[in-house]
Scaffold this motif. Structure first.
Motif, PDB file in Angstrom:
ATOM      1  N   GLU A 196       0.870  -1.177   0.000  1.00  0.00           N
ATOM      2  CA  GLU A 196       0.000   0.000   0.000  1.00  0.00           C
ATOM      3  C   GLU A 196       0.908   1.228   0.000  1.00  0.00           C
ATOM      4  O   GLU A 196       1.902   1.262   0.739  1.00  0.00           O
ATOM      5  CB  GLU A 196      -0.897   0.015   1.244  1.00  0.00           C
ATOM      6  CG  GLU A 196      -1.860  -1.162   1.336  1.00  0.00           C
ATOM      7  CD  GLU A 196      -2.947  -1.156   0.255  1.00  0.00           C
ATOM      8  OE1 GLU A 196      -3.023  -0.177  -0.508  1.00  0.00           O
ATOM      9  OE2 GLU A 196      -3.691  -2.138   0.182  1.00  0.00           O
ATOM     10  N   HIS A 234      -4.620   3.247  -0.955  1.00  0.00           N
ATOM     11  CA  HIS A 234      -5.656   2.906   0.031  1.00  0.00           C
ATOM     12  C   HIS A 234      -5.587   3.949   1.144  1.00  0.00           C
ATOM     13  O   HIS A 234      -4.991   3.709   2.189  1.00  0.00           O
ATOM     14  CB  HIS A 234      -5.393   1.498   0.592  1.00  0.00           C
ATOM     15  CG  HIS A 234      -6.587   0.875   1.244  1.00  0.00           C
ATOM     16  ND1 HIS A 234      -7.437   1.566   2.063  1.00  0.00           N
ATOM     17  CD2 HIS A 234      -7.082  -0.389   1.183  1.00  0.00           C
ATOM     18  CE1 HIS A 234      -8.395   0.760   2.484  1.00  0.00           C
ATOM     19  NE2 HIS A 234      -8.208  -0.432   1.958  1.00  0.00           N
ATOM     20  N   LEU A 237      -6.524   3.391   4.912  1.00  0.00           N
ATOM     21  CA  LEU A 237      -5.494   2.719   5.701  1.00  0.00           C
ATOM     22  C   LEU A 237      -4.278   3.612   5.884  1.00  0.00           C
ATOM     23  O   LEU A 237      -3.758   3.774   6.996  1.00  0.00           O
ATOM     24  CB  LEU A 237      -5.088   1.422   4.989  1.00  0.00           C
ATOM     25  CG  LEU A 237      -3.862   0.693   5.521  1.00  0.00           C
ATOM     26  CD1 LEU A 237      -4.172   0.087   6.891  1.00  0.00           C
ATOM     27  CD2 LEU A 237      -3.419  -0.400   4.576  1.00  0.00           C
ATOM     28  N   ARG A 260      -6.443  -1.800  13.671  1.00  0.00           N
ATOM     29  CA  ARG A 260      -7.598  -2.700  13.558  1.00  0.00           C
ATOM     30  C   ARG A 260      -7.174  -4.165  13.655  1.00  0.00           C
ATOM     31  O   ARG A 260      -7.621  -5.026  12.888  1.00  0.00           O
ATOM     32  CB  ARG A 260      -8.339  -2.454  12.239  1.00  0.00           C
ATOM     33  CG  ARG A 260      -8.823  -1.026  12.082  1.00  0.00           C
ATOM     34  CD  ARG A 260      -9.301  -0.746  10.674  1.00  0.00           C
ATOM     35  NE  ARG A 260      -9.574   0.667  10.492  1.00  0.00           N
ATOM     36  CZ  ARG A 260      -8.681   1.552  10.070  1.00  0.00           C
ATOM     37  NH1 ARG A 260      -7.451   1.164   9.806  1.00  0.00           N
ATOM     38  NH2 ARG A 260      -9.001   2.812   9.920  1.00  0.00           N
ATOM     39  N   GLY A 261      -6.264  -4.426  14.572  1.00  0.00           N
ATOM     40  CA  GLY A 261      -5.857  -5.810  14.823  1.00  0.00           C
ATOM     41  C   GLY A 261      -4.784  -6.329  13.883  1.00  0.00           C
ATOM     42  O   GLY A 261      -4.377  -7.482  14.002  1.00  0.00           O
ATOM     43  N   ILE A 262      -4.342  -5.528  12.939  1.00  0.00           N
ATOM     44  CA  ILE A 262      -3.326  -5.990  11.984  1.00  0.00           C
ATOM     45  C   ILE A 262      -2.087  -5.112  12.120  1.00  0.00           C
ATOM     46  O   ILE A 262      -2.191  -3.885  12.152  1.00  0.00           O
ATOM     47  CB  ILE A 262      -3.868  -5.924  10.544  1.00  0.00           C
ATOM     48  CG1 ILE A 262      -5.055  -6.875  10.400  1.00  0.00           C
ATOM     49  CG2 ILE A 262      -2.790  -6.279   9.533  1.00  0.00           C
ATOM     50  CD1 ILE A 262      -5.760  -6.774   9.081  1.00  0.00           C
ATOM     51  N   TYR A 264       1.147  -3.466  10.617  1.00  0.00           N
ATOM     52  CA  TYR A 264       1.703  -3.078   9.323  1.00  0.00           C
ATOM     53  C   TYR A 264       3.130  -2.563   9.524  1.00  0.00           C
ATOM     54  O   TYR A 264       3.423  -1.915  10.528  1.00  0.00           O
ATOM     55  CB  TYR A 264       0.875  -1.962   8.681  1.00  0.00           C
ATOM     56  CG  TYR A 264      -0.514  -2.389   8.275  1.00  0.00           C
ATOM     57  CD1 TYR A 264      -0.763  -2.952   7.028  1.00  0.00           C
ATOM     58  CD2 TYR A 264      -1.583  -2.246   9.157  1.00  0.00           C
ATOM     59  CE1 TYR A 264      -2.034  -3.349   6.664  1.00  0.00           C
ATOM     60  CE2 TYR A 264      -2.864  -2.644   8.801  1.00  0.00           C
ATOM     61  CZ  TYR A 264      -3.080  -3.193   7.558  1.00  0.00           C
ATOM     62  OH  TYR A 264      -4.339  -3.597   7.195  1.00  0.00           O
ATOM     63  N   ALA A 293       2.427 -12.326  14.338  1.00  0.00           N
ATOM     64  CA  ALA A 293       1.643 -13.399  14.966  1.00  0.00           C
ATOM     65  C   ALA A 293       2.560 -14.559  15.332  1.00  0.00           C
ATOM     66  O   ALA A 293       2.433 -15.146  16.414  1.00  0.00           O
ATOM     67  CB  ALA A 293       0.535 -13.856  14.027  1.00  0.00           C
TER      68      ALA A 293
END
Lengths: 376, 364
Positions: A196, A234, A237, A260-262, A264, A293
Motif C-alpha cells: 500500500e 488505500h 489505511l 484494527r488488529g493488523i 503493518y 503473529a
C-alpha cells in the motif's frame, strides 16, 4: 537463623530453577525476536529496493519516450520551424495513446530560453516562462545534456525525462520533456507486491508551481505537516499509517503500527528533485501480521514451556527433598522422641522403602528399641 | 445398388446443408457487439463493489447474505454522442438498461461466488458523451465465504465478492481499480453487522485459470470483519473452562494422612468418568451448533483436547496413585504423599496455564 531446611532448601532450589528457566526462556525469546526483526528488516529493505527500482524504471521510461520523440525527423523539423499547430497535429494522437495506456502524464516542448512552446497535455497553455520552477529544463537547454528526475510541474508532480532537441541541421532547437504519472506506478506496485502506498508532495511547491491541480488535492484532510497527500492506493489505511508525526520525523528505518488488529510495517522514502531538494515523501506499507503473529505465538509457547519446566522441576525438588529425606527424618525423629519418652511400641514400618541412609538410621532405631526391650 | 447409395448420400448432404444454413442463420442473426478496440487491448474495465447491506452471516454454511452494488466503468468510443445541454449523461434503468445493453458491448462480468440464484437484481446504465460507460448492478444474493476459525474467537474474516470476466481472457478484457473505485467499495459507513465489527475494504487482483493456460481477469473485493469475541465467550468458553475443573476436583477430593490415601479410588474414578461424559456431551453440543469449529484446528478444539488430556491424566493419577499405590511401592509412602501434595497445586497451575496459553495464541 530461623530458616528450616524443610522450607529453605526447596525454596532455594526452586528459586534457582526459576531463575535458570526464566533466563533461558528470555534468551530463547530474544533470539526468536531477533529472527523476526531480521525478517521484517529484510521486508523493509525489499520494499525500499522495489520503490527505488520502480522510480528509476519510470525515469528511464520517461527518458526513452522523450529520446524517441525528440529524434523523429518530422517532429524536429516542425519544432525547428516553430509550427505549433502542425506539431500538435503530429504528436497529439500519439500523446493521447501514451496517456491513456502507458501512464504518460505530460509532454512538453520548450524553447532554448526555457519558455513553454507546446504542452501536448494542455495545448492552449503555452509561452510561459519555466525558468523559475523547471530548473531541469533550464539545465538541459544550457548544457544540452539529457536529465531525469522528479519535478512538480503545472499539472502536478511527475517523473520527468528531459532531452535536448536539435533541428535537421544539427543546431540546438530547445528541449522536450516527458512526465510519467505517479498513480499508475503506485497502483502497479500494489498489484504486483501487495504494497500500500501514499505519495506526499511538499505543499509549498505544489501551490506555487502546480497551478493546474484539481481543487480536491489541496484540502485539510490531505495535509500532513508541510506535505499534501497527492495519491494513495488505500487512503483509509494509509492516513493512519502516515500521520503528521510520522512525516515530520522521517526515518528511513521503517516502523510498525497495529491498526484494527493488523500490524503493518511502514517505510517512508524521501523524494528529492534533481538538485537534491526534498520534494515529497513516498510512504509504503505492508501487512506484517504473519511475522508478528508468529512472534507472539512463539512468546506464548515459550512461556508455557518455561512454566512446565519450572513446575516439573519444582515438583521434583519437593518430592525428592521432602519425600526421600525430610518426611522419613521427621518420622524417625518422632519415633526416637517416643523412645526417649519410654514408648517402645512404635516400630518403623516398611523400612525397605526408605533410602539407604534412612534405612541405616531406622536400623539403629530398631536396635535401640530392641535392646531396651531386652533390658526390661 | 449404386443408384440407391448415391441417392442416400445426396439426401444426407442436403440435410447437412440445411442444418448448416440454419445454424449459420441463427449464429449470425444477432452478432454480439465487438470489443471496443479504439483504445487497444486489453479493454480496461474499472471495477468497484460495495457491500450495501449485509443481512446475515452463516459461518457453518460458510456464506453471507448481502446486497452488493457492482460498478463497472469502461470507455467505448462508438457510444460517444454530441453533448446536449442539460443532461450530463444518458441514463437507463432496469428493463431499459437491459434493452440498451443488448445493443452494445458489455463486459461479461459475473459475481462468481454467489450461491444459487440472486433474490434481486437490477441495473442502471449511464453513457456519457465521450463514450464513457458506467454500469451499476445491484444484486441480493448469498455469497460463498471462506471462514478460517483457527483464531476463534479472536478471528478476523473477510467477506468477499469474486468478480470474474467470462469469455475473454485478461489480454482482451482486464478488470482494474483505482483509489476512487476503492473509495466506492469502502463507502457505506452506516453498515452494521450483528456480532461483528466492520473493518477496511480492499481489492485484490488474482487471475483465474482458463482453458489452454489462458488467464481471466478476476478481482476479489474483500471487507474485513472482526468478531466481537465477548459474544462467543459465554456459550462456549465458560463451559469449556468449567469442565476443566472436573478432573482437577477428582484429584483434589482425596486426602492423605501419614502417606495413606483416605478416599476410595472407585469414587474418584466415577467423577472422572462423569466428567468424560460431560465433555463428550459438550463437544457434541458445540459441534452441532458450530460445525465449522469441529472441522479445523482452533482454540475450541484445542481446549477440548486439553479437557480430554486432563481427564486422562486424572484417571492415570487415580489408578497409579490411589488404586495401586505404584509410587509408594517403588519409592515409599512419603514420596507418594509428597508427589500427591505437589500434584494438588501443580496440576491446576499447568492446566490453567495451558488453557490461557491457548487463548493467548489465538489472540496473537
Amino acid at each position: 537463623m530461623n530458616v528450616t531446611f524443610r522450607r529453605g532448601a526447596p525454596t532455594a532450589l526452586i528459586c534457582i530453577v526459576v531463575v535458570v528457566v526464566v533466563t533461558l526462556a528470555f534468551l530463547s525469546n530474544r533470539l526468536f525476536h531477533n529472527l523476526t526483526n531480521a525478517v521484517e528488516q529484510n521486508q523493509f529493505d525489499l520494499m525500499r529496493t522495489i520503490l527505488r527500482s520502480s522510480l528509476r524504471a519510470a525515469e528511464d521510461r520517461a527518458m526513452a519516450r522523450a529520446e524517441m520523440v525528440a529524434n523523429l525527423p518530422t517532429v524536429r523539423d516542425l519544432f525547428a520551424k516553430r509550427d505549433r499547430e502542425r506539431l500538435l497535429a503530429e504528436c497529439g494522437p500519439m500523446f493521447e495513446i501514451q496517456k491513456s495506456k502507458y501512464g504518460v502524464d505530460q509532454m512538453q516542448f520548450h524553447l532554448p530560453n526555457a519558455v513553454s512552446f507546446l504542452r501536448l497535455h494542455a495545448p492552449p497553455q503555452h509561452s510561459d516562462d519555466l525558468t523559475k520552477f523547471r530548473p531541469l529544463v533550464v539545465a538541459v537547454n544550457t548544457d544540452r545534456v539529457a536529465r531525469k528526475g522528479l519535478v512538480v510541474a503545472r499539472t502536478g508532480p511527475a517523473i520527468f525525462g528531459v532531452v535536448p532537441m536539435v533541428d535537421l541541421a544539427g543546431g540546438h532547437a530547445g528541449s522536450l520533456d516527458v512526465g510519467m504519472d505517479f498513480n499508475p506506478i503506485l497502483d502497479g506496485l500494489k498489484a504486483t507486491y501487495q504494497l500500500e502506498l501514499a505519495l506526499f508532495i511538499a505543499e509549498e511547491p505544489l501551490r506555487r508551481f502546480a497551478t493546474g491541480l484539481p481543487g480536491e488535492v489541496l484540502t485539510e484532510e490531505n495535509r500532513r505537516g508541510k506535505f499534501i497527500k497527492f495519491h494513495s492506493t488505500h487512503w483509509t489505511l494509509m492516513k493512519d499509517l502516515a500521520t503528521e508525526a510520522d512525516v515530520i520525523n522521517v526515518t528511513e528505518e521503517g516502523y510498525t503500527r497495529k491498526l484494527r488488529g493488523i500490524t503493518y510495517g511502514a517505510l517512508i522514502l524521501p523524494l528529492r528533485d534533481p538538485n537534491g531538494e526534498q520534494l515529497g515523501l513516498l510512504v509504503v506499507a505492508k501487512d506484517f501480521s504473519a511475522s508478528r503473529a508468529a512472534s507472539g505465538r512463539s512468546l506464548v509457547w515459550q512461556s508455557l514451556l518455561a512454566l512446565f519446566a519450572i513446575v516439573t522441576l519444582a515438583v521434583a525438588v519437593i518430592v525428592v527433598i521432602r519425600g526421600l529425606l525430610l518426611r522419613p527424618v521427621q518420622m524417625i525423629t518422632e519415633r526416637f522422641r517416643s523412645l526417649a519418652e519410654g514408648d517402645r511400641t512404635k516400630p518403623i514400618e516398611q523400612p525397605e522403602t526408605l533410602c539407604q541412609e534412612m534405612r541405616e538410621l531406622a536400623g539403629t532405631y530398631e536396635q535401640l528399641r530392641g535392646s531396651d526391650e531386652e533390658k526390661e | 445398388m449404386m443408384k440407391k447409395s448415391a441417392l442416400h448420400s445426396r439426401r444426407w448432404r442436403w440435410l447437412l446443408s440445411i442444418f448448416l444454413a440454419l445454424h449459420g442463420a441463427t449464429s449470425f442473426a444477432e452478432p454480439a457487439p465487438a470489443l471496443p478496440l479504439a483504445g487497444g487491448l486489453p479493454v480496461v474495465v474499472r471495477t468497484g463493489l460495495r457491500f450495501d447491506q449485509i443481512d446475515s452471516i452463516d459461518e457453518n454454511e460458510r456464506s453471507c447474505t448481502a446486497t452488493v452494488d457492482l460498478r463497472l466503468r469502461w470507455r467505448d468510443a462508438r457510444l460517444a454522442y454530441p453533448k446536449e445541454d442539460g443532461a450530463l449523461f444518458q441514463n437507463f434503468k432496469d428493463a431499459a438498461a437491459e434493452a440498451r445493453m443488448a445493443t452494445m458491448w458489455v463486459p461479461r462480468v459475473e459475481l462468481a461466488n454467489t450461491i444459487g440464484s440472486p433474490t434481486f437484481r437490477t441495473f442502471s446504465l449511464r453513457i456519457y458523451p465521450d463514450g464513457q460507460v458506467e454500469l451499476m448492478q445491484r444484486t441480493s444474493s448469498k455469497f460463498a465465504t471462506s471462514f478460517d476459525p483457527q483464531r476463534f474467537p479472536f478471528d478476523q474474516q473477510k467477506l468477499a465478492a469474486e468478480v470474474v470476466v467470462r469469455g475473454d481472457d485478461q489480454d482482451r478484457v482486464a478488470l482494474d481499480y483505482h483509489q476512487d473505485d476503492l473509495d466506492f467499495s469502502a463507502s457505506g459507513s452506516d453498515r452494521k453487522l450483528d456480532r461483528w465489527a466492520l473493518g477496511l475494504t480492499n481489492i485484490r487482483r488474482e487471475p483465474l485459470s482458463g482453458l489452454y493456460d489462458t488467464l481471466h481477469s478476476r478481482l476479489w473485493i474483500e471487507l474485513q470483519i472482526r468478531r466481537q469475541f465477548t459474544m462467543a465467550m459465554a456459550p462456549i468458553f465458560i463451559p469449556l473452562f468449567a469442565s476443566l475443573l472436573i478432573p482437577l476436583m477428582a484429584v483434589y477430593m482425596n486426602r492423605v494422612e501419614d502417606g495413606e490415601f483416605q478416599i476410595d479410588a472407585f469414587e474418584l474414578c466415577n467423577i472422572v468418568i462423569g466428567g468424560l461424559f460431560a465433555v463428550i456431551a459438550l463437544n457434541f453440543t458445540v459441534n452441532s451448533a458450530y460445525p465449522m469449529l469441529g472441522d479445523a484446528d482452533n482454540t475450541v478444539t484445542r481446549l477440548f483436547g486439553l479437557n480430554y488430556l486432563a481427564l486422562g491424566a486424572a484417571l492415570a493419577i487415580i489408578i497409579a496413585l490411589f488404586r495401586f499405590n505404584l509410587v509408594q511401592r517403588a519409592l515409599g509412602k512419603y514420596v507418594q504423599e509428597q508427589l500427591y501434595l505437589s500434584i494438588v497445586w501443580a496440576a491446576p497451575l499447568l492446566v490453567l496455564g495451558t488453557a490461557i496459553a491457548l487463548l493467548l495464541v489465538a489472540m496473537a
